[in-house]
Scaffold this motif. Structure first.
Motif, PDB file in Angstrom:
ATOM      1  N   ALA A 264       0.832  -1.210   0.000  1.00 30.04           N
ATOM      2  CA  ALA A 264       0.000   0.000   0.000  1.00 30.04           C
ATOM      3  C   ALA A 264       0.864   1.256   0.000  1.00 30.04           C
ATOM      4  O   ALA A 264       0.639   2.181  -0.794  1.00 30.04           O
ATOM      5  N   LYS A 265       1.860   1.293   0.864  1.00 36.45           N
ATOM      6  CA  LYS A 265       2.728   2.470   0.942  1.00 36.45           C
ATOM      7  C   LYS A 265       3.525   2.665  -0.355  1.00 36.45           C
ATOM      8  O   LYS A 265       3.683   3.788  -0.821  1.00 36.45           O
ATOM      9  N   ALA A 266       4.004   1.571  -0.937  1.00 36.43           N
ATOM     10  CA  ALA A 266       4.788   1.681  -2.170  1.00 36.43           C
ATOM     11  C   ALA A 266       3.940   2.215  -3.320  1.00 36.43           C
ATOM     12  O   ALA A 266       4.394   3.081  -4.082  1.00 36.43           O
ATOM     13  N   TYR A 267       2.721   1.713  -3.466  1.00 38.77           N
ATOM     14  CA  TYR A 267       1.857   2.209  -4.542  1.00 38.77           C
ATOM     15  C   TYR A 267       1.476   3.667  -4.318  1.00 38.77           C
ATOM     16  O   TYR A 267       1.417   4.456  -5.265  1.00 38.77           O
TER      17      TYR A 267
ATOM     18  N   ALA B  35       2.391   6.671  -6.848  1.00 39.99           N
ATOM     19  CA  ALA B  35       1.341   7.525  -7.404  1.00 39.99           C
ATOM     20  C   ALA B  35       1.668   9.005  -7.209  1.00 39.99           C
ATOM     21  O   ALA B  35       1.494   9.810  -8.127  1.00 39.99           O
ATOM     22  N   LYS B  36       2.152   9.354  -6.024  1.00 37.14           N
ATOM     23  CA  LYS B  36       2.495  10.754  -5.744  1.00 37.14           C
ATOM     24  C   LYS B  36       3.675  11.211  -6.593  1.00 37.14           C
ATOM     25  O   LYS B  36       3.652  12.292  -7.168  1.00 37.14           O
ATOM     26  N   GLU B  37       4.717  10.399  -6.651  1.00 38.85           N
ATOM     27  CA  GLU B  37       5.929  10.768  -7.386  1.00 38.85           C
ATOM     28  C   GLU B  37       5.681  10.890  -8.888  1.00 38.85           C
ATOM     29  O   GLU B  37       6.310  11.698  -9.564  1.00 38.85           O
ATOM     30  N   ASN B  38       4.788  10.072  -9.420  1.00 41.62           N
ATOM     31  CA  ASN B  38       4.551  10.030 -10.864  1.00 41.62           C
ATOM     32  C   ASN B  38       3.233  10.652 -11.283  1.00 41.62           C
ATOM     33  O   ASN B  38       2.836  10.537 -12.437  1.00 41.62           O
ATOM     34  N   GLN B  39       2.577  11.300 -10.345  1.00 43.30           N
ATOM     35  CA  GLN B  39       1.291  11.944 -10.586  1.00 43.30           C
ATOM     36  C   GLN B  39       0.311  10.998 -11.277  1.00 43.30           C
ATOM     37  O   GLN B  39      -0.370  11.370 -12.235  1.00 43.30           O
TER      38      GLN B  39
ATOM     39  N   LEU C  64      -6.352   7.672   7.680  1.00 45.40           N
ATOM     40  CA  LEU C  64      -6.062   8.954   8.313  1.00 45.40           C
ATOM     41  C   LEU C  64      -4.704   9.509   7.892  1.00 45.40           C
ATOM     42  O   LEU C  64      -4.567  10.702   7.605  1.00 45.40           O
ATOM     43  N   GLU C  65      -3.698   8.646   7.795  1.00 49.69           N
ATOM     44  CA  GLU C  65      -2.360   9.138   7.440  1.00 49.69           C
ATOM     45  C   GLU C  65      -2.128   9.220   5.937  1.00 49.69           C
ATOM     46  O   GLU C  65      -1.080   9.635   5.489  1.00 49.69           O
ATOM     47  N   GLY C  66      -3.124   8.822   5.128  1.00 49.13           N
ATOM     48  CA  GLY C  66      -3.068   9.060   3.695  1.00 49.13           C
ATOM     49  C   GLY C  66      -2.600   7.915   2.823  1.00 49.13           C
ATOM     50  O   GLY C  66      -2.482   8.081   1.611  1.00 49.13           O
ATOM     51  N   THR C  67      -2.320   6.754   3.403  1.00 50.69           N
ATOM     52  CA  THR C  67      -1.897   5.615   2.588  1.00 50.69           C
ATOM     53  C   THR C  67      -3.076   5.000   1.844  1.00 50.69           C
ATOM     54  O   THR C  67      -2.933   4.571   0.706  1.00 50.69           O
ATOM     55  N   LEU C  68      -4.225   4.949   2.482  1.00 42.05           N
ATOM     56  CA  LEU C  68      -5.421   4.363   1.868  1.00 42.05           C
ATOM     57  C   LEU C  68      -6.430   5.435   1.512  1.00 42.05           C
ATOM     58  O   LEU C  68      -6.542   6.454   2.186  1.00 42.05           O
ATOM     59  N   ASP C  69      -7.206   5.129   0.469  1.00 42.92           N
ATOM     60  CA  ASP C  69      -8.305   6.004   0.075  1.00 42.92           C
ATOM     61  C   ASP C  69      -9.635   5.543   0.651  1.00 42.92           C
ATOM     62  O   ASP C  69     -10.613   6.271   0.588  1.00 42.92           O
ATOM     63  N   GLY C  70      -9.671   4.325   1.177  1.00 42.86           N
ATOM     64  CA  GLY C  70     -10.901   3.823   1.758  1.00 42.86           C
ATOM     65  C   GLY C  70     -10.796   2.358   2.130  1.00 42.86           C
ATOM     66  O   GLY C  70      -9.757   1.719   1.957  1.00 42.86           O
ATOM     67  N   VAL C  71     -11.894   1.838   2.631  1.00 42.46           N
ATOM     68  CA  VAL C  71     -11.983   0.442   3.065  1.00 42.46           C
ATOM     69  C   VAL C  71     -12.362  -0.432   1.876  1.00 42.46           C
ATOM     70  O   VAL C  71     -13.271  -0.095   1.110  1.00 42.46           O
ATOM     71  N   LEU C  72     -11.671  -1.545   1.717  1.00 40.54           N
ATOM     72  CA  LEU C  72     -12.023  -2.533   0.697  1.00 40.54           C
ATOM     73  C   LEU C  72     -13.158  -3.386   1.235  1.00 40.54           C
ATOM     74  O   LEU C  72     -13.039  -3.993   2.301  1.00 40.54           O
ATOM     75  N   ASP C  73     -14.280  -3.410   0.496  1.00 36.65           N
ATOM     76  CA  ASP C  73     -15.421  -4.212   0.944  1.00 36.65           C
ATOM     77  C   ASP C  73     -16.159  -4.786  -0.260  1.00 36.65           C
ATOM     78  O   ASP C  73     -15.738  -4.610  -1.405  1.00 36.65           O
ATOM     79  N   ASP C  74     -17.244  -5.469   0.004  1.00 36.44           N
ATOM     80  CA  ASP C  74     -18.019  -6.102  -1.063  1.00 36.44           C
ATOM     81  C   ASP C  74     -18.580  -5.094  -2.061  1.00 36.44           C
ATOM     82  O   ASP C  74     -18.871  -5.452  -3.206  1.00 36.44           O
ATOM     83  N   ASN C  75     -18.721  -3.838  -1.650  1.00 36.76           N
ATOM     84  CA  ASN C  75     -19.299  -2.822  -2.527  1.00 36.76           C
ATOM     85  C   ASN C  75     -18.309  -2.257  -3.543  1.00 36.76           C
ATOM     86  O   ASN C  75     -18.728  -1.762  -4.586  1.00 36.76           O
ATOM     87  N   ASN C  76     -17.000  -2.297  -3.237  1.00 39.22           N
ATOM     88  CA  ASN C  76     -16.038  -1.690  -4.170  1.00 39.22           C
ATOM     89  C   ASN C  76     -14.981  -2.655  -4.700  1.00 39.22           C
ATOM     90  O   ASN C  76     -14.203  -2.277  -5.565  1.00 39.22           O
TER      91      ASN C  76
END
Length: 128
Positions: free
Chosen positions: A16-19, A23-27, A47-59
């Motif tokens: 997660a942190k590597a991706y 993403a930030k470095e390469n826009q 909260l610290e910005g590594t994830l955009d949200g929770v992975l669940d059955d909906n997404n």
């Protein structure tokens, strides 16, 4: 690109942190969603910005790439639960240490549901 990660331990968290850093470095437009049985870990990563949200059955069906970074039995159970939700163009990469059982389950589910499964072999820790 949307990435899903099941399991935010050493390997899943590092992915997660590597991706996110890439993403930030390469826009690049990369969204990362994750699931972990320890919800405070997911909450902190959001909260610290590594994830955009929770992975669940909906997404999970929106994800182009899914990493399964759980223990072998949990990985097989997780894939059994979500395989019908994964889109056919997705790549699912297993990151658990042993391959025999998860590959048997993973390849069978991928064939049944039409996505691509890869049995990966990550390395974590030290050479000691």
């Amino acid at each position: 690109m949307k990435i899903g990660i099941a399991g935010l331990g050493l390997i899943g968290g590092s992915i997660a942190k590597a991706y996110k850093e890439y993403a930030k470095e390469n826009q690049e437009d990369i969204e990362i969603f994750a699931f972990d049985k320890n919800q405070p870990i997911v909450d902190f990563a959001i909260l610290e910005g590594t994830l955009d949200g929770v992975l669940d059955d909906n997404n999970i069906g929106e994800c182009d790439l899914i990493f399964v970074a759980l223990y072998p039995i949990a990985s097989a159970e997780y894939l059994t639960h979500v395989s019908h939700l994964i889109k056919k163009s997705a790549f699912v990469i297993d990151l658990c240490g042993t391959k025999q059982e998860i590959c048997k389950v993973g390849f069978a589910l991928a064939e049944q549901h039409g996505y691509t499964f890869v049995g990966g072999h990550p390395m974590a820790g030290t050479h000691f």
